[in-house]
Design a protein around this motif. Structure first.
Motif, PDB file in Angstrom:
ATOM      1  N   ILE A  95     -20.613 -49.608  27.379  1.00  0.00           N
ATOM      2  CA  ILE A  95     -20.088 -48.412  26.749  1.00  0.00           C
ATOM      3  C   ILE A  95     -18.665 -48.209  27.245  1.00  0.00           C
ATOM      4  N   GLY A  96     -17.740 -48.062  26.321  1.00  0.00           N
ATOM      5  CA  GLY A  96     -16.347 -47.844  26.689  1.00  0.00           C
ATOM      6  C   GLY A  96     -15.877 -46.478  26.221  1.00  0.00           C
ATOM      7  N   ILE A  97     -14.905 -45.944  26.923  1.00  0.00           N
ATOM      8  CA  ILE A  97     -14.328 -44.682  26.472  1.00  0.00           C
ATOM      9  C   ILE A  97     -13.222 -44.996  25.476  1.00  0.00           C
ATOM     10  N   GLU A  98     -13.008 -44.084  24.584  1.00  0.00           N
ATOM     11  CA  GLU A  98     -12.017 -44.236  23.532  1.00  0.00           C
ATOM     12  C   GLU A  98     -10.896 -43.230  23.754  1.00  0.00           C
ATOM     13  N   PRO A  99      -9.663 -43.623  23.465  1.00  0.00           N
ATOM     14  CA  PRO A  99      -8.580 -42.628  23.534  1.00  0.00           C
ATOM     15  C   PRO A  99      -8.915 -41.464  22.605  1.00  0.00           C
ATOM     16  N   ALA A 100      -8.648 -40.265  23.051  1.00  0.00           N
ATOM     17  CA  ALA A 100      -9.078 -39.071  22.314  1.00  0.00           C
ATOM     18  C   ALA A 100      -8.076 -38.620  21.270  1.00  0.00           C
ATOM     19  N   TYR A 101      -7.208 -39.495  20.874  1.00  0.00           N
ATOM     20  CA  TYR A 101      -6.198 -39.127  19.890  1.00  0.00           C
ATOM     21  C   TYR A 101      -6.822 -38.622  18.589  1.00  0.00           C
ATOM     22  N   LYS A 102      -7.963 -39.175  18.203  1.00  0.00           N
ATOM     23  CA  LYS A 102      -8.626 -38.744  16.965  1.00  0.00           C
ATOM     24  C   LYS A 102      -9.031 -37.266  17.039  1.00  0.00           C
TER      25      LYS A 102
END
Length: 191
Positions: A95-102
């Protein structure tokens, strides 16, 4: 030897503890191993190959420790290594974290945004795909070289000085700042 299956969580420093804290709220009855790779912190100024090597060494350690799932709580490692690791270790959820730009796009699209991240995250293909998909053309990208080290030191005055020197020029120009906000990206179900 204890054969209890665990969930492994790692970051290049201590920031991933915030991810662990959120996971504990959702899965309080699990056993966890948290790995802080402070010896190699920050990952953001390292080559892709080095980030993959460091991340894979930690994944191997977690597998030896009987982990049933692995969470990469590091933006840079998620951006640079998660695809490789998922292909190589297909039998374990990574599981990876995603940049929260969305999130900015979803909740504040018309406003200006400052995205603060490591140089490696901002240069990653993963971030750039997200950025180009949701770019409102009112976004500033700031590579935060050295910030991770200063945060690890825990000296409030140094952090404040760094922020004033680096983001002071954006005062009054931005409505949103994205720093350590994240969302989890799961390649397969844990259960």
């Amino acid at each position: 030897m204890n054969k209890t299956k665990k969930i492994g969580i790692f970051d290049s420093g201590i920031g991933g503890v915030t991810v662990l804290k959120e996971i504990l709220k959702v899965l309080p009855n699990e056993d966890y191993i948290y790995y802080s790779d402070s010896a190699n912190n920050p990952y953001g100024d390292k080559s892709d190959e080095k980030i993959i090597e460091l991340s894979e060494n930690i994944v191997k350690y977690f597998i030896q420790k009987n982990c049933k799932a692995i969470v990469i709580a590091c933006n840079t490692a998620s951006a640079k290594a998660v695809t490789y690791l998922r292909k190589k270790y297909k039998d374990i959820p990574i599981i990876g974290i995603e940049p929260a730009y969305k999130m900015v796009y979803d909740y504040s699209y018309d406003n200006s945004t400052l995205v603060m991240a490591t140089k490696g995250t901002l240069e990653s293909e993963k971030f750039n795909l997200l950025y180009n998909k949701y770019n409102n053309h009112k976004t500033f990208l700031l590579p935060c070289i050295g910030l991770a080290d200063i945060i690890e030191e825990g000296k409030k005055d140094k952090i404040e000085r760094y922020l004033e020197e680096n983001i002071g020029r954006y005062r009054g120009k931005v409505k949103n700042i994205v720093l350590r906000m994240y969302t989890l990206s799961i390649s397969k179900k844990l259960y």
